[in-house]
Each structure stands twice: as C-alpha cells, then as structure tokens.
Write a protein that holds these residues in place. Structure first.
Motif, mmCIF file in Angstrom:
data_model
loop_
_atom_site.group_PDB
_atom_site.id
_atom_site.type_symbol
_atom_site.label_atom_id
_atom_site.label_comp_id
_atom_site.label_asym_id
_atom_site.label_seq_id
_atom_site.Cartn_x
_atom_site.Cartn_y
_atom_site.Cartn_z
ATOM 1 N N HIS A 50 -26.245 41.405 -1.663
ATOM 2 C CA HIS A 50 -27.522 42.045 -1.352
ATOM 3 C C HIS A 50 -28.150 42.452 -2.680
ATOM 4 N N HIS A 98 -22.396 36.448 -0.294
ATOM 5 C CA HIS A 98 -23.195 37.378 0.520
ATOM 6 C C HIS A 98 -23.513 38.600 -0.338
ATOM 7 N N LYS A 144 -32.256 33.990 6.249
ATOM 8 C CA LYS A 144 -31.210 34.937 6.654
ATOM 9 C C LYS A 144 -31.477 35.394 8.079
ATOM 10 N N ASP A 190 -20.760 41.145 0.658
ATOM 11 C CA ASP A 190 -21.874 41.987 1.090
ATOM 12 C C ASP A 190 -22.139 43.127 0.106
HETATM 13 ZN ZN LIG Z 1 -26.173 40.944 4.666
#
Ligand SMILES: [Zn+2]
Length: 483
Positions: free
Chosen positions: A105, A103, A191, A369
């Motif tokens: 970004h 995950h 997503k 993340d």
């Molecule tokens: Zn995310």
C-alpha cells in the motif's frame, strides 16, 4: 516535472542534476544524495549463484553486470572479467534475485518526496526490488516513472488503480466508468475491494476484459471465490474467499447476524484441496499476506507488536495508530464471537489453505499488505516468509513466490517486461548478495552484503547508514512527542 526525452547521455546528465537538486530538501530522509554513476559495470567473482530457475545452487561463478542487466553468468575459471568492470569478491557469498512485495500500500493522497524516499529505501534495504502497489492514487503514475528512470532509488513499481468497491462502484454503470478511467490513466491493473454486488462484478469484469486490463485483490462476498476465479481474477490476495467457500452450511456466513466466529466453527478443511486444485487449473495467483492476519488475530498484544525491533523504522504516529487499530479490533472480535480458540483455529485454517494451494501447484506470490497494521515496509516481508514456512512450504517455494514467480506473473498476466526474478544472462540486475544460503535458512536473507537495483549497487554500509538516519529521525519525533 523534468521530462526525459533525450538520448541515454542526456538522461544520465539529468539524473546527475537531479541527484544534486534532490539532496537539498531531503537531508533528513533515509537516502543520501546518490552518485551519478548509477549503472557501473560490475563483476562479482567466485560467488555462489542461486539462479531460482529451479532448486539448485551454482558454485564458483563470475557474474557480470552491465547497463543495469546481467550480461554473463559463468564458471569463474572460464569467465574473464572486463577491463572496465569494478571487481567484487563473491567468495563465501550467495547471489540471488531481489524479492518482491506484491501487495504494497503505497500511501494514497500526496505524500512528500521525503516520505516516498523513506518508504522506497525500506524496501531496498530489505532486498525488495519489485513492488506492486495495491492502493492506487493518481500521483503513482508519475512515481512509477521516477522509480523506473532511477530518479528515485527504489523497487520497480506496478501500480493498481484506485479500487472498485461498494462505494466507488455502487452499480454496473459506475464500475464501467471507473474501469475506463483507470485504463485511460495508465494503471497496470485494477484493484478489487469488498462490497461489489454480483451484477456490478460481472459488468466490471466484462469491461476490464474489453479494456485488456487484469484485476486482482479481494473476493467480494456476493461474488465468492469460485465465481471470482471463473471470471478470470488474476490474483486473489489475503486467501480471500476460500474459507468462506469451505463452510459446511453456506447460509452461515451469508445470514445477516451470523458472526465470523460461527463461520469459523463451520469451516470444513476437506474442501480446501478441491478449491486449491481449481485455483491451479485456472492458473489464478495467490498473494496470501499471512503475517498481517497473524497481527490481526494472533495473541501478541498491541504493546508487544509495537515493541518489535523494526518499529524503529516506522513513524511514531504510524505505530500509535497501529496500536489503537489493534485495540479496536480486539473489541470488534468480541462482537464477532471470536474467542481466543476460534482465532487460533482461523489462523491455522489459513495456513492449511495456503499449504493446500502450494501442494496443488497453484502459483504463489509474496506479499504482506505493508504498511497495514505493524507491517513495516520491507521488514514485514521477512516475517511473512517465516509464516509461509511455518505453514509447511519449502524454503524454495517461499523464495520462488518472491522471485521467479513475480517475473512470470508480470510477463504472463500484466503482459509487461518480466525479465527479473532469476539470475541469468539478459535479466535485469535486481539482485541481493547474501552472506549465507537462504535455501538452508531463510534468516540468511537478512545477512546482506548489499542489493542491486537494476544494476545500481546499494552496499550494506549504505543500508545501515540510511536505516540509522531513519531511526534517529523517528526517535527524535518520539522524544518531541513526550515533551
Ligand atoms: Zn490491499
């Protein structure tokens, strides 16, 4: 853009040319100009292999890497080293598959090559050889190609499309159009973010299935974790939806005006097992991103978090933004009835849910993340696995979520080449060479001799040099900011 359409030889030549061409504007970035010999033949002798096919180690092995792949794994006494191979002495060292950030970004917008280089370097420096981007942007299709070709040193990259959410998909027609556009653009998956209505979700799912595209991420509140799983969501990220589905009185988190604090009080962990078993039965993957939630709701102050050692490798503007996000969050917490006791309980419940998933045999993937709040790419993963361990997962389960499971997910869910995540002949040489056994102590994952990125060796010296260069660049910016 340079097009690669020639033979192997031509591709190698363009890489060499690019390496030179790229070195000029990128002197300040973490990566130095790279030699053209990207995929040499290497023999690591007398090494202990952690194959990650099951919980075991293989002592005294010779591993031969050629053309970016593992050619041989065999007993050192019986495996001859090819004449053209560069020898590496593996005595006292442990060879395991590279890790994965499932995950990530990767920044939206149009980041510069210097920014991309720095991010990708942080992953490699931390032994991360695969990432799944979960914040899609059009330039990432080209980025995926540049990483795959070796033009840019970094992990293999799977790119999710820009998300379906309450704004991008306010109604079924908009969701269907977004799915078609994502498929046409060539993204690897869709997503999901919060905000979809149930009707829009169902329309999106039907179109995703028609397009042969998997979907992953959040569980919209109107959908709920059970329906999301029954719809065929491929991965649930952030343990999303499970705790909401475990409240004693389901009106609590749906009623307008009820707070998150009240929801937490109402969670009944007896329901975790049933949800975990359903997850396992349906084969839904989870990317729990535990460490980020510790940063959201834990007791450490913004100043403490901003002073962690890895913050050296984050842009000072980024660290300042994280600090103010954390302060704002604390203000919001008060409105949500989140007392320190309730926050602590919430984090504990998340850990219990993760443990229930692991116990039920629900498949897990590693992810953080990053670069969300105080999650420095690559470094955050090493914090993540400590939280997973604290939740009660075995070291092997933790390592499996970042290695073997990732190859399985890519092959079974994305239907792409998942020949990585284990150490065996024929697999891609995405590997980490360690000075200690991570099955005995996960901290040993940070004692790296070097990393192989599809056969390209990045030594500890090169990693240290790149990290130092990055730290110096950001230190200079901090100085500048003080003046
Ligand atoms: Zn995310």
């Amino acid at each position: 853009m340079t097009r690669h359409n020639g033979s192997r030889g031509r591709a190698a030549l363009s890489l060499a040319v690019l390496a030179v061409a790229m070195s000029v504007p990128q002197q300040a970035s973490a990566q130095a100009a790279r030699p053209a010999t990207i995929q040499a033949t290497v023999a690591i002798t007398n090494v202990t292999v952690i194959p990650m096919d099951r919980e075991r180690t293989l002592a005294d092995q010779t591993v031969i890497i050629r053309g970016g792949r593992i050619e041989t794994v065999g007993d050192a006494a019986r495996t001859s080293v090819p004449a053209d191979a560069t020898r590496m002495d593996g005595r006292g060292k442990f060879l395991m598959p590279g890790l994965a950030e499932m995950h990530a970004h990767v920044p939206p917008g149009n980041p510069t090559d210097e920014q991309l280089n720095d991010i990708m370097f942080l992953y490699v420096a931390n032994g991360v050889t695969t990432i799944r981007g979960m914040l899609g942007a059009p330039y990432q299709i080209e980025l995926r190609r540049r990483l795959a070709s070796g033009e840019l040193l970094g992990p293999r990259f799977f790119a999710a499309a820009p998300s379906l959410n309450g704004n991008s998909a306010p109604n079924p027609a908009a969701a269907v159009a977004a799915v078609r556009a994502a498929k046409a653009a060539g993204y690897d998956l869709m997503k999901i973010h919060p905000g979809l209505s149930l009707e829009t979700w169902d329309a999106a799912v039907a179109e995703l299935k028609a397009q042969g595209m998997t979907f992953a991420g959040h569980v919209p509140a109107a959908v709920g974790v059970v329906h999301a799983m029954q719809s065929g969501i491929a991965t649930i990220d952030h343990v999303d939806g499970y705790l909401e589905a475990s409240v004693r009185d389901s009106s609590v988190h749906r009623t307008p005006g009820s707070t998150m604090g009240e929801m937490i009080e109402s969670i009944d962990n007896v329901k975790f097992r049933e949800l975990a078993e359903m997850t396992a039965r349906l084969g839904v993957w989870n990317v729990p991103t535990m460490y980020l939630w510790e940063n959201f709701y834990g007791n450490r102050s913004p100043e403490e978090l901003g002073a962690l050692p890895e913050m050296r490798y984050a842009h000072p503007d980024q660290v300042n933004a994280w600090k103010s996000q954390r302060r704002n969050r604390s203000l919001g917490d008060a409105n949500q009835g989140l007392t320190p006791e309730r926050r602590e309980r919430y984090l504990l419940l998340r850990r219990e849910m993760l443990k229930a998933l692991a116990d039920a045999g629900a498949p897990l993937l590693m992810g953080t993340d990053s670069p969300q709040m105080f999650n420095v790419p690559g470094f955050a993963l090493h914090r993540e696995l400590q939280v997973a361990r604290a939740a009660g997962l075995s070291r092997y389960q933790v390592l499996e979520s970042g290695t073997r499971n990732v190859g399985r997910y890519v092959a079974s869910s994305l239907k792409q080449d998942g020949a990585f995540g284990t150490v065996a002949a024929g697999q891609w040489a995405d590997l980490v060479l360690l000075d200690g056994n991570p099955l005995e102590d996960l901290e040993n994952l940070t004692r790296r001799s070097g990393v192989f990125v599809r056969g390209r060796w990045v030594s500890a010296a090169e990693i240290t040099e790149g990290l130092n260069r990055l730290a110096a660049k950001y230190a200079a910016l901090r100085q500048g900011g003080d003046e």
